[in-house]
Design an enzyme around this catalytic site. Sequence first.
Site, PDB file in Angstrom:
ATOM      1  CG  HIS A 157      -1.930  -1.053   1.082  1.00 51.36           C
ATOM      2  ND1 HIS A 157      -3.395  -0.561   0.719  1.00 51.36           N
ATOM      3  CD2 HIS A 157      -1.964  -2.469   1.155  1.00 51.36           C
ATOM      4  CE1 HIS A 157      -4.077  -1.840   0.634  1.00 51.36           C
ATOM      5  NE2 HIS A 157      -3.277  -2.937   0.908  1.00 51.36           N
ATOM      6  CG  ASP A 364       0.021   9.001   1.194  1.00 55.33           C
ATOM      7  OD1 ASP A 364       0.081   7.783   1.337  1.00 55.33           O
ATOM      8  OD2 ASP A 364      -0.648   9.809   1.674  1.00 55.33           O
TER       9      ASP A 364
HETATM   10  P1  ADQ Z   1      -3.053   5.504   4.862  1.00 59.95           P
HETATM   11  O1  ADQ Z   1      -1.679   6.200   5.076  1.00 59.95           O
HETATM   12  O2  ADQ Z   1      -3.706   5.425   6.217  1.00 59.95           O
HETATM   13  O3  ADQ Z   1      -2.963   4.446   4.174  1.00 59.95           O
HETATM   14  P2  ADQ Z   1      -5.008   7.273   3.201  1.00 59.95           P
HETATM   15  O4  ADQ Z   1      -4.913   6.487   1.758  1.00 59.95           O
HETATM   16  O5  ADQ Z   1      -5.005   8.619   3.180  1.00 59.95           O
HETATM   17  O6  ADQ Z   1      -3.696   6.749   4.051  1.00 59.95           O
HETATM   18  O7  ADQ Z   1      -6.144   6.597   4.017  1.00 59.95           O
HETATM   19  C1  ADQ Z   1      -6.767   7.085   5.225  1.00 59.95           C
HETATM   20  C2  ADQ Z   1      -8.057   6.670   5.398  1.00 59.95           C
HETATM   21  O8  ADQ Z   1      -8.416   6.787   6.698  1.00 59.95           O
HETATM   22  C3  ADQ Z   1      -9.024   7.159   4.378  1.00 59.95           C
HETATM   23  O9  ADQ Z   1      -9.936   6.358   4.198  1.00 59.95           O
HETATM   24  C4  ADQ Z   1      -9.599   8.367   5.492  1.00 59.95           C
HETATM   25  O10 ADQ Z   1     -11.008   8.672   5.299  1.00 59.95           O
HETATM   26  C5  ADQ Z   1      -9.632   7.791   7.012  1.00 59.95           C
HETATM   27  N1  ADQ Z   1      -9.481   8.768   7.788  1.00 59.95           N
HETATM   28  C6  ADQ Z   1      -8.138   9.413   8.012  1.00 59.95           C
HETATM   29  N2  ADQ Z   1      -8.334  10.341   9.029  1.00 59.95           N
HETATM   30  C7  ADQ Z   1      -9.560  10.003   9.760  1.00 59.95           C
HETATM   31  C8  ADQ Z   1     -10.489  10.385  10.695  1.00 59.95           C
HETATM   32  N3  ADQ Z   1     -10.050  11.645  11.412  1.00 59.95           N
HETATM   33  N4  ADQ Z   1     -11.521   9.908  11.000  1.00 59.95           N
HETATM   34  C9  ADQ Z   1     -11.984   9.100  10.194  1.00 59.95           C
HETATM   35  N5  ADQ Z   1     -11.398   8.502   8.992  1.00 59.95           N
HETATM   36  C10 ADQ Z   1     -10.131   8.989   8.821  1.00 59.95           C
HETATM   37  C11 ADQ Z   1      -2.275   3.396   3.286  1.00 59.95           C
HETATM   38  C12 ADQ Z   1      -1.019   4.265   2.311  1.00 59.95           C
HETATM   39  C13 ADQ Z   1      -2.065   4.988   1.393  1.00 59.95           C
HETATM   40  C14 ADQ Z   1      -2.927   4.280   0.794  1.00 59.95           C
HETATM   41  C15 ADQ Z   1      -3.837   3.330   1.361  1.00 59.95           C
HETATM   42  C16 ADQ Z   1      -4.389   2.461   0.745  1.00 59.95           C
HETATM   43  O11 ADQ Z   1      -0.174   4.854   3.148  1.00 59.95           O
HETATM   44  O12 ADQ Z   1      -0.821   5.639   0.666  1.00 59.95           O
HETATM   45  O13 ADQ Z   1      -3.573   5.183  -0.167  1.00 59.95           O
HETATM   46  O14 ADQ Z   1      -3.007   2.632   2.484  1.00 59.95           O
HETATM   47  O15 ADQ Z   1      -4.001   1.765  -0.044  1.00 59.95           O
END
Ligand code: ADQ
Length: 493
Positions: A157, A364
């Site tokens: 990921h 990311d």
């Molecule tokens: P993350 O590093 O966790 O994921 P991201 O892809 O932005 O980053 O996902 C975050 C998720 O958590 C989103 O669905 C968001 O809605 C949720 N989230 C964040 N803050 C929140 C909050 N305060 N309340 C509720 N929900 C919240 C890792 C990798 C990424 C990759 C994903 C999926 O680092 O690059 O996109 O996996 O493969």
Amino acid sequence: MSLVVVSNRVARARANEPLTGGLAAALLPVIEKSGAIWVGSSGRVRDGSHKEPFAEVEALGAGALALLDLPAAHYGGYYEGFANSALWPALHSRSDLIRVSHHDYQSYREVNAFMARALMRFRKPDTAFWIQDYHFLSLGAELRDLGVRNPIGFFLHTPWPARAIMGAVPHHRELIEAMLAYDLIGFQTDDDCENFLSYVQSELGLKIQDSVVTSRYGKSRCAVFPIGIDVEKFALQAAKASSHPDVSRLRRSLNGEQLAIGVDRLDYSKGLVNRINAFDRMLVLNPALKRTVSLLQIATPSRGTIEAYSNLKSELARLVTEVNGRHGETDWMPIRYLNRGYSQTVLAGLYRTARVGVVTPLHDGMNLVAKEYVAAQNPADPGVLVLSKFAGAANELQTALLVNPHEIDGMARAIAAAFAMPLTERRTRWEAMMRKLRAGTAQQWFTDFSEALEDARASNEKTASNCPAAAAAVTSKSWPLHLVGSRSGAGVH
Ligand code: ADQ
């Protein structure tokens, strides 16, 4: 084919519970529909669980969720140690933040081996295993050592960095060689896949043809599967959420101001310090924007026991206070800063309320917040996405305002331009992004990977005799799944 998906963290379908973390948020809806078994950590540890893996199994949509207690003696070295203080910083090109001991690597390998033993109970002749993320780089090799010949795929990921950076991870050669036990290795972007192949060629000296690596395990196909979201569901949720009390209260509190929103795990890869500096700079360069705009930054604490994360938390709190102190007035603050999680429904409503989505990670893998922000917009009056060119999502969302997160003035100008963008341009840009999102949903990602895994294994069968334990038969120990209604139900040993 029956599918067993493995990740460190799992998620449950509980309404109104936040799903902080991209992997869990992306996997939950597709696994629910697929009938797969999803295996991961229960979040608890257990002494002596080494000998006797313990899991609770509960229903999840058409499939099941199995929660394992990980071995107490190795959990810290595995999770906070090797996975999150060596691999995560290296994968995000922050080798300066690597802090790791020899003991941590041993623990990481032990937990991978433990997970492999636990998975044997779920194996049937037609099972394919799909392993997720950097916590389990060597799990495929452990399964092969136990005689598993079923298809085993892996998806990363995070990004995969330039070759020299992985060289800073202790035991990198041994570990990455172990990854070649996977039939299929999936990445978010072409760059990640190319960086991995470049490492394999130059550090391990292995033969690569058409993105297929030949090693002592046989053949591993490397390919790109950009992860997506459930676009239509998110759009619907956002439209409905307008009337949610949290969302209406936010709207009322704006007094006609335009809002920018940032939503992230509190992680140094997300570029939060640079983002706050850019918002500060924007107000310095455009004093007329004071009282007319503000930023809602939600930063959910994550991995708080690791020093780099607790340092970042303090630094951000101090920085936000400074910026608010410098520009704020008795009835207006430029930044609302929150350290908590929200349900997906509320989050969707908050995204829709904001004229600008600011997603500016330093690195990311993909960044699902960028995709969620776009999906949540009102088609008649969509907002503008300001997106780091170092997020995997930038490959698809090219009509966002793409920025370099290291260039504070450039980001400041882009955020100001986003606030000022006329409706026609906003719509054109947004419609192009929605077409991309619809072409690459989470469901599509799941289907594409599963099909590619079957193909990869089928073509690898020919070389199966190269597999160290290839001759081993499927054991008769397949685990009878006792489904329990809730976590308080009886465990399955
Ligand atoms: P993350 O590093 O966790 O994921 P991201 O892809 O932005 O980053 O996902 C975050 C998720 O958590 C989103 O669905 C968001 O809605 C949720 N989230 C964040 N803050 C929140 C909050 N305060 N309340 C509720 N929900 C919240 C890792 C990798 C990424 C990759 C994903 C999926 O680092 O690059 O996109 O996996 O493969």
